[in-house]
Scaffold this motif. Structure first.
Motif: not given
Length: 209
Positions: A168-176
């Motif tokens: 999944d993608f975490d927008v806050r951290k910018g990572v999959w």
């Protein structure tokens, strides 16, 4: 029999009355005997225990108390409360933009690596088509497959070393990231590529945060 009857009262008067069980959210529940038709009085907060006690039954029969210990139910299907990453609620346009960029960047990385990497062997190849990135490291190391999953808004990975994972993608951290182990796609690929390329994973710079 007469002595027992005098000590405990008439069984027809007392024991014919069935106990009323009071269920409360508190960890202690009282079970009391009430005369037919009586209504237990409740108290606020967590201890809703009746105060009414019949007088026609001896104390040994009137009150029976039992402690019931409850255990909180743990939801094992959800991520830990101290999770480092959280899946963001992406729009479909955001998902396609982010996943396309991740796979496009990985395609360029592997193309350059296979061209200049001294460890590259026969059969090493990379291909990207219709949202599916296939990285072939030959018979010795196997094939990696990364593909888009729009219904879940995820990137799925099939690794010959660690097996399948869903990112999944975490927008806050910018990572999959993979929610079960809270590790990023970039971290896993660096570690596994370091074994294939036989170099320090810190020296492998992937286009993933």
């Amino acid at each position: 029999m007469r002595a027992i009857s005098q000590a405990f009262g008439s069984p027809t008067k007392c024991c014919s009355q069935r106990p009323k069980i009071l269920s409360t959210p508190h960890s202690t529940v009282s079970l009391r005997y009430f005369p037919h038709g009586s209504i237990p009085l409740s108290q606020p907060a967590f201890a809703q225990v009746a105060q009414h006690r019949p007088t026609n039954c001896p104390a040994s029969v009137r009150t029976l108390q039992r402690s019931i210990h409850t255990t909180a139910i743990r939801n094992n299907g959800s991520p830990p409360t101290t999770a480092l990453f959280q899946a963001s609620d992406l729009t479909m346009d955001e998902y396609h933009k982010l996943s396309d960029k991740a796979l496009d960047d990985l395609l360029l990385f592997f193309e350059d690596a296979f061209e200049f990497e001294s460890e590259a062997g026969d059969g090493w190849d990379v291909d990207y088509n219709s949202g599916v990135l296939t990285v072939n490291f030959g018979k010795k190391h196997g094939i990696y497959v990364l593909n888009k999953q729009p219904p879940n808004k995820q990137i799925w990975l099939s690794s010959p070393m660690s097996g399948p994972k869903r990112y999944d993608f975490d927008v806050r951290k910018g990572v999959w990231f993979y929610h079960r182990d809270q590790r990023t796609l970039g971290t896993l690929l660096r570690e596994e590529l370091s074994r294939i390329l036989r170099r320090d994973p810190d020296l492998i710079v992937l286009p993933l945060a």
